[in-house]
Design a protein around this motif. Structure first.
Motif, PDB file in Angstrom:
ATOM      1  N   LEU A 164      -7.471  -3.602  32.769  1.00 35.89           N
ATOM      2  CA  LEU A 164      -8.918  -3.577  33.014  1.00 35.89           C
ATOM      3  C   LEU A 164      -9.591  -2.330  32.447  1.00 35.89           C
ATOM      4  O   LEU A 164     -10.778  -2.350  32.136  1.00 35.89           O
ATOM      5  CB  LEU A 164      -9.191  -3.585  34.529  1.00 35.89           C
ATOM      6  CG  LEU A 164      -8.612  -4.740  35.334  1.00 35.89           C
ATOM      7  CD1 LEU A 164      -8.873  -4.505  36.817  1.00 35.89           C
ATOM      8  CD2 LEU A 164      -9.225  -6.063  34.889  1.00 35.89           C
ATOM      9  N   GLU A 165      -8.837  -1.231  32.393  1.00 37.31           N
ATOM     10  CA  GLU A 165      -9.426   0.047  31.986  1.00 37.31           C
ATOM     11  C   GLU A 165      -8.328   0.902  31.388  1.00 37.31           C
ATOM     12  O   GLU A 165      -7.195   0.868  31.869  1.00 37.31           O
ATOM     13  CB  GLU A 165     -10.003   0.765  33.225  1.00 37.31           C
ATOM     14  CG  GLU A 165     -10.505   2.182  32.955  1.00 37.31           C
ATOM     15  CD  GLU A 165     -10.790   2.982  34.236  1.00 37.31           C
ATOM     16  OE1 GLU A 165     -11.699   2.607  34.997  1.00 37.31           O
ATOM     17  OE2 GLU A 165     -10.094   3.992  34.455  1.00 37.31           O
ATOM     18  N   LYS A 203      -2.689   8.968  28.916  1.00 38.81           N
ATOM     19  CA  LYS A 203      -3.479   7.741  28.799  1.00 38.81           C
ATOM     20  C   LYS A 203      -3.056   6.818  29.933  1.00 38.81           C
ATOM     21  O   LYS A 203      -1.880   6.452  30.038  1.00 38.81           O
ATOM     22  CB  LYS A 203      -3.233   7.081  27.436  1.00 38.81           C
ATOM     23  CG  LYS A 203      -4.434   6.313  26.928  1.00 38.81           C
ATOM     24  CD  LYS A 203      -4.282   5.997  25.454  1.00 38.81           C
ATOM     25  CE  LYS A 203      -3.888   4.560  25.312  1.00 38.81           C
ATOM     26  NZ  LYS A 203      -3.596   4.122  23.964  1.00 38.81           N
ATOM     27  N   ARG A 204      -4.022   6.485  30.790  1.00 39.11           N
ATOM     28  CA  ARG A 204      -3.717   5.707  31.986  1.00 39.11           C
ATOM     29  C   ARG A 204      -4.384   4.343  31.906  1.00 39.11           C
ATOM     30  O   ARG A 204      -5.545   4.228  31.545  1.00 39.11           O
ATOM     31  CB  ARG A 204      -4.241   6.429  33.235  1.00 39.11           C
ATOM     32  CG  ARG A 204      -3.588   7.772  33.481  1.00 39.11           C
ATOM     33  CD  ARG A 204      -4.443   8.622  34.379  1.00 39.11           C
ATOM     34  NE  ARG A 204      -4.458   8.104  35.763  1.00 39.11           N
ATOM     35  CZ  ARG A 204      -3.581   8.509  36.672  1.00 39.11           C
ATOM     36  NH1 ARG A 204      -2.654   9.391  36.378  1.00 39.11           N
ATOM     37  NH2 ARG A 204      -3.661   8.035  37.891  1.00 39.11           N
ATOM     38  N   ASP A 263      -5.512  -3.784  45.024  1.00 35.70           N
ATOM     39  CA  ASP A 263      -5.877  -4.666  43.916  1.00 35.70           C
ATOM     40  C   ASP A 263      -5.591  -4.089  42.540  1.00 35.70           C
ATOM     41  O   ASP A 263      -5.882  -4.736  41.534  1.00 35.70           O
ATOM     42  CB  ASP A 263      -7.370  -5.005  44.002  1.00 35.70           C
ATOM     43  CG  ASP A 263      -7.731  -5.570  45.354  1.00 35.70           C
ATOM     44  OD1 ASP A 263      -7.242  -6.675  45.662  1.00 35.70           O
ATOM     45  OD2 ASP A 263      -8.447  -4.900  46.121  1.00 35.70           O
ATOM     46  N   HIS A 264      -5.066  -2.879  42.476  1.00 35.14           N
ATOM     47  CA  HIS A 264      -4.895  -2.193  41.198  1.00 35.14           C
ATOM     48  C   HIS A 264      -3.503  -1.594  41.058  1.00 35.14           C
ATOM     49  O   HIS A 264      -2.958  -1.054  42.020  1.00 35.14           O
ATOM     50  CB  HIS A 264      -5.905  -1.047  41.056  1.00 35.14           C
ATOM     51  CG  HIS A 264      -7.326  -1.477  41.186  1.00 35.14           C
ATOM     52  ND1 HIS A 264      -7.980  -1.553  42.391  1.00 35.14           N
ATOM     53  CD2 HIS A 264      -8.213  -1.876  40.241  1.00 35.14           C
ATOM     54  CE1 HIS A 264      -9.215  -1.961  42.186  1.00 35.14           C
ATOM     55  NE2 HIS A 264      -9.392  -2.175  40.890  1.00 35.14           N
ATOM     56  N   LEU A 265      -2.972  -1.696  39.843  1.00 34.22           N
ATOM     57  CA  LEU A 265      -1.716  -1.019  39.523  1.00 34.22           C
ATOM     58  C   LEU A 265      -2.022  -0.025  38.407  1.00 34.22           C
ATOM     59  O   LEU A 265      -2.643  -0.379  37.405  1.00 34.22           O
ATOM     60  CB  LEU A 265      -0.689  -2.039  39.044  1.00 34.22           C
ATOM     61  CG  LEU A 265       0.709  -1.494  38.749  1.00 34.22           C
ATOM     62  CD1 LEU A 265       1.470  -1.250  40.054  1.00 34.22           C
ATOM     63  CD2 LEU A 265       1.493  -2.469  37.875  1.00 34.22           C
ATOM     64  N   LEU A 277      -3.595  -5.965  39.309  1.00 36.95           N
ATOM     65  CA  LEU A 277      -2.428  -6.433  40.056  1.00 36.95           C
ATOM     66  C   LEU A 277      -2.219  -5.427  41.180  1.00 36.95           C
ATOM     67  O   LEU A 277      -2.022  -4.245  40.919  1.00 36.95           O
ATOM     68  CB  LEU A 277      -1.195  -6.433  39.126  1.00 36.95           C
ATOM     69  CG  LEU A 277       0.083  -7.045  39.671  1.00 36.95           C
ATOM     70  CD1 LEU A 277      -0.057  -8.562  39.764  1.00 36.95           C
ATOM     71  CD2 LEU A 277       1.271  -6.701  38.771  1.00 36.95           C
ATOM     72  N   GLY A 278      -2.309  -5.876  42.417  1.00 34.91           N
ATOM     73  CA  GLY A 278      -2.191  -4.924  43.517  1.00 34.91           C
ATOM     74  C   GLY A 278      -1.230  -5.405  44.578  1.00 34.91           C
ATOM     75  O   GLY A 278      -0.498  -6.370  44.397  1.00 34.91           O
TER      76      GLY A 278
END
Ligand SMILES: *Cc1c(COP(=O)(O)O)cnc(C)c1O
Length: 355
Positions: free
Chosen positions: A251-252, A282-283, A313-315, A288-289
């Motif tokens: 997503l980002e 760089k991340r 909700d985030h990995l 996916l959480g």
């Protein structure tokens, strides 16, 4: 395409069943296919049946109801001890259940009589793992009480190991179960045709030819789904460990420091997180959480990517070493058994089947 998704290769599941049957059949061990890792999904269960599985087993009556509808001719087994509130459904849905407790067996007998059925019972004996089962000292007393129960057939003894206590199946502890069977047969003049010697953790012992010969049934889930035995998690020769692959999208992506800015308190899960300062990296944020899958169940397939952590909700992953990864890229994961269970039971993870 809906993401995240789990891609299920049904052909690989069928192949894994064939590999396990080739290990088991020379020893006259029947492989019962365990479906609880995937909510009793009939498509995956059908792939098991295509590999030669003849009985399906699950710990949940909800899953067994799905299976009964999809495969009315296939005998079903309830793996978790039925509760007193479940005896009627147990008799209605399954041919056989694993049991340990007098009150429940008595109620099962009543339920079977009411339905004009006979229900088969495997008595679980606790050989040291300290999950379910009657203690060996008390087995004879229990057998004496249940033999007169109408509507029930005592089919044999069973054990579950390597689940709660992590106790490894051995020639000794399985041998003691065989001895207990022989002792019951002698004491009561009965025959116990089934000795159910555990789960995927018994596969390694079976491969080495060291399972006592009277053990003639194993209840196998993980081995079929992951292609591994469950003590050292070694892959079974010829089996596939990638029948399930999880895919999710980025997503980002930003360059950011590895140390958060500000004083650190509890995160969303009440944990106080720890960080290692690796400078700016760089991340990537993947959609996916923890509502989709437990983070420690994930194995990123691209070894250049590293997981930092997750929230609901985030990995968050380090993508510094993979310059081509960008917003919209799809990242693939292998799953351990816990990850598989999480992904298959999360309503947010879409299921896609390939053949
Ligand atoms: C889950 C379960 C199994 C199957 O275990 P796997 O490690 O997935 O093979 C077998 N027996 C019982 C009683 C279970 O609960």
């Amino acid at each position: 395409m809906s993401l995240p998704e789990i891609v299920v290769d049904l052909t690989k599941i069928t192949k894994n069943v064939e590999v396990i049957r080739r290990i088991a059949e020379p020893y006259n061990v029947d492989v019962v296919g365990v479906t609880k890792g995937f909510l009793g999904d009939p498509k995956i269960a059908a792939a098991m049946l295509a590999g030669g599985i003849r009985m399906l087993a699950d710990s949940r009556l909800e899953n067994l109801a799905r299976l009964k509808l999809a495969f009315p001719e296939t005998p079903l087994m309830l793996l978790r001890l039925p509760g007193l509130s479940q005896v009627d459904d147990t008799v209605a849905l399954t041919e056989v259940s694993l049991n340990s407790t007098w009150e429940v067996l008595q109620a099962l007998s009543q339920a079977a009589l009411k339905r004009h059925k006979t229900h088969r019972v495997i008595l679980m004996v606790d050989m040291g793992d300290l999950r379910e089962g009657v203690w060996p000292d008390e087995l004879s007393q229990l057998v004496a009480r249940i033999l007169p129960l109408k509507g029930l057939i005592l089919e044999g003894l069973g054990v579950n190991l390597a689940c709660y206590g992590g106790v490894i199946p051995t020639t000794e502890n399985l041998g003691q179960l065989v001895e207990l069977s022989a002792a019951m047969e002698k004491e009561f003049g009965i025959s116990l045709p089934v000795i159910s010697g555990g789960n995927s953790a018994t596969l390694a012992l079976l491969q080495s030819g060291n399972v006592p010969s009277r053990i003639n049934q194993l209840r196998i889930g993980e081995g079929i789904l992951q292609g591994t035995e469950a003590v050292n998690r070694h892959r079974l020769p010829g089996a596939f460990s990638d029948a399930f692959i999880l895919r999710a999208e980025i997503l980002e992506i930003y360059n950011k420091p590895t140390m958060p800015i500000g004083s650190i308190g509890q995160n969303a899960f009440g944990e106080i997180p720890m960080f290692l300062d690796k400078g700016w990296r760089k991340r990537g944020i993947i959609a996916l959480g923890r509502q989709d899958v437990p983070t420690d169940g994930l194995i990123i397939r691209d070894a250049r990517l590293k997981i930092y952590g997750s929230s609901s909700d985030h990995l968050i992953v380090d993508v510094t070493e993979a310059p081509e990864v960008t917003v919209g890229s799809v990242v693939e994961f292998d799953l351990n058994y816990g990850g598989l269970l999480g992904a298959m039971t999360s309503p947010y993870v879409h299921k896609r089947y390939i053949y």
